[in-house]
Scaffold this motif. Structure first.
Motif, short mmCIF file in Angstrom:
data_model
loop_
_atom_site.label_atom_id
_atom_site.label_comp_id
_atom_site.label_asym_id
_atom_site.label_seq_id
_atom_site.Cartn_x
_atom_site.Cartn_y
_atom_site.Cartn_z
N TYR A 148 0.50 -1.25 -0.12
CA TYR A 148 -0.03 0.04 -0.02
C TYR A 148 0.43 1.30 0.11
O TYR A 148 0.58 2.21 -0.15
N VAL A 192 3.61 0.62 8.56
CA VAL A 192 2.40 1.01 9.69
C VAL A 192 3.71 0.27 11.12
O VAL A 192 3.99 -0.39 10.79
N PHE A 239 2.56 -1.05 13.54
CA PHE A 239 2.57 -2.73 13.97
C PHE A 239 3.30 -3.60 12.96
O PHE A 239 4.21 -4.63 13.36
N CYS A 260 -1.83 2.42 12.92
CA CYS A 260 -3.34 1.15 11.96
C CYS A 260 -4.85 1.51 13.23
O CYS A 260 -4.61 1.61 14.42
N ALA A 261 -5.96 1.76 12.21
CA ALA A 261 -6.87 2.32 13.09
C ALA A 261 -7.15 1.00 13.37
O ALA A 261 -7.55 1.10 14.67
N MET A 262 -7.62 -0.04 12.72
CA MET A 262 -7.94 -1.09 13.41
C MET A 262 -6.71 -1.60 14.32
O MET A 262 -7.48 -2.37 15.73
N ASN A 296 -2.05 -6.53 12.83
CA ASN A 296 -2.68 -6.06 12.74
C ASN A 296 -2.97 -5.62 14.33
O ASN A 296 -4.24 -5.43 14.10
N CYS A 330 -11.20 -3.01 9.97
CA CYS A 330 -10.39 -1.77 8.93
C CYS A 330 -10.99 -0.46 8.41
O CYS A 330 -12.21 -1.06 7.98
N PRO A 331 -11.07 1.01 9.23
CA PRO A 331 -12.03 1.63 8.20
C PRO A 331 -12.03 1.33 6.78
O PRO A 331 -12.92 2.14 5.75
N VAL A 332 -10.57 1.62 6.26
CA VAL A 332 -10.71 1.94 4.89
C VAL A 332 -11.76 0.48 4.47
O VAL A 332 -12.26 0.81 3.29
N HIS A 333 -11.38 -1.01 4.65
CA HIS A 333 -12.34 -1.82 4.11
C HIS A 333 -13.33 -1.72 4.57
O HIS A 333 -14.43 -2.38 3.30
N GLU A 390 -10.50 -8.14 4.76
CA GLU A 390 -10.80 -7.62 6.08
C GLU A 390 -12.24 -6.50 5.21
O GLU A 390 -12.75 -5.79 6.27
N CYS A 448 -5.46 4.45 2.53
CA CYS A 448 -5.34 4.36 3.74
C CYS A 448 -4.03 5.03 4.34
O CYS A 448 -2.99 5.25 3.35
N MET A 458 -1.23 4.85 5.59
CA MET A 458 -0.08 4.31 4.61
C MET A 458 0.50 5.38 3.48
O MET A 458 1.85 5.18 2.71
FE1 SF4 Z 1 -4.70 -0.09 9.70
FE2 SF4 Z 1 -6.77 -0.59 7.31
FE3 SF4 Z 1 -4.57 0.88 6.37
FE4 SF4 Z 1 -4.09 -2.07 6.85
S1 SF4 Z 1 -5.74 -0.28 5.60
S2 SF4 Z 1 -2.77 -0.71 7.85
S3 SF4 Z 1 -6.23 -2.31 8.63
S4 SF4 Z 1 -6.35 1.53 8.50
#
Ligand code: SF4
Ligand code: 13P
Length: 302
Positions: free
Chosen positions: A25, A60, A62, A85-87, A113, A171-174, A199, A259, A262
């Motif tokens: 990403y 990111v 993690f 990472c928001a998740m 994650n 994951c807010p993005v997915h 996700e 994201c 990223m």
């Molecule tokens: Fe975290 Fe979602 Fe970004 Fe992946 S895409 S790093 S799960 S926020």
């Protein structure tokens, strides 16, 4: 300017005996200068096996933390310390401890994650590439707690038939992608194969021809005889797909699939990281040792 930056990065990397790892990403210019670009599982394996002295993680927090947990003697750098990472932030070690108290004896599977503290409270880790096999490796009579991604958890449940207690994270993005948007893309591109990341929410998973980790999606489109694909994952990955399969056509499942964390890495920040040796990732040794066992068990599954 960009050429000078790239030259500096190459020279400094050699001086430091550094390895630059990048997730799929990451922005194109970062993927281009990285020594290895991959999904979370491939990157964790690279971090565990490298003999480089310094690992620069373009991704990111993690991911960089996992590298440090697996390779404690190496210096691990994250070029942008705010890249999170928001998740991973949707669960704390205390939250997990409370859930474990309600289900004594349960096996805790944590998605990679997650923070080092949450890994330390878990029994085995997984990524989206090996999650189904990790859950299959757990004896059938054991209760499973899965954290923190409810969508990945629901997908594993559908593939294994295992009952699992799921944490309400995502994951807010997915998670934002909906079945309606995917159906619209399918109408616009009839015949295109739909390939999504696990996700994504269940109504999207149901419409997909294939559900894969990012490396799995790359492998699927590379080996498929089909020419057109609707892709349900973060937009940076389209660059990787186009580089690898220039004769194929890719449509993002939704317009905005980004994201932001990223995208915090840039060539400037990567050069600064190499020059100033920042930002160094540290994990307290007691946490690291427990989290190491969790990651190591995962790496032994496949
Ligand atoms: Fe975290 Fe979602 Fe970004 Fe992946 S895409 S790093 S799960 S926020
Ligand atoms: P992969 O392990 O499939 O690359 O996914 C990582 C991730 O953060 C997806 O949002």
């Amino acid at each position: 300017m960009t050429i000078a930056l790239r030259e500096f990065i190459t020279r400094r990397k050699k001086e430091l005996n550094a390895l630059i790892l990048a997730h799929f990403y990451q922005p194109p210019e970062i993927q281009d200068v990285a020594d290895f670009v991959g999904d979370s599982l491939q990157l964790a394996r690279q971090a565990a096996e490298t003999d480089a002295g310094v690992i620069v993680f373009c991704g990111v927090s993690f991911m960089a933390e996992s590298a440090k947990i697996l390779s404690p003697d190496k210096m691990v750098l994250l070029p942008e310390i705010k890249a999170g990472c928001a998740m991973a932030d949707m669960i704390s070690a205390n939250g997990l401890k409370n859930l474990k108290e309600k289900h004594p004896g349960a096996v805790v599977v944590c998605y990679v994650n997650s923070t080092a503290e949450v890994k330390a409270e878990s029994d085995i880790c997984c990524t989206s590439a090996n999650a189904v096999n990790v859950v299959k490796s757990i004896p059938a009579d054991r209760t499973i707690i899965f954290v923190p991604d409810r969508n990945l958890g629901a997908y594993i449940r559908s593939r294994t038939g295992r009952e699992m207690i799921l944490w309400e994270g995502c994951c807010p993005v997915h998670d934002r992608l909906g079945g309606e948007e995917v159906r619209n893309q399918m109408k616009l591109h009839p015949g295109a194969k739909v390939v999504v990341h696990p996700e994504c929410p269940p109504d999207v998973i149901q419409l997909a021809d294939a559900v894969r980790s990012t490396a799995g999606i790359l492998n699927y489109v590379k080996t498929s005889p089909e020419k057109e694909f609707i892709i349900g994952t973060e937009e940076g990955f389209l660059y990787t797909l186009q580089q690898n399969c220039p004769d194929k056509v890719f449509h993002l499942a939704r317009q905005e699939f980004r994201c932001e964390d990223m995208k915090l890495t840039s060539l400037d920040k990567l050069a600064a990281a190499l020059e100033r040796l920042e930002y160094q990732i540290e994990v307290p040794e007691d946490i690291r040792q427990k989290a190491y066992i969790t990651l190591e068990r995962m790496l032994k599954v496949n």
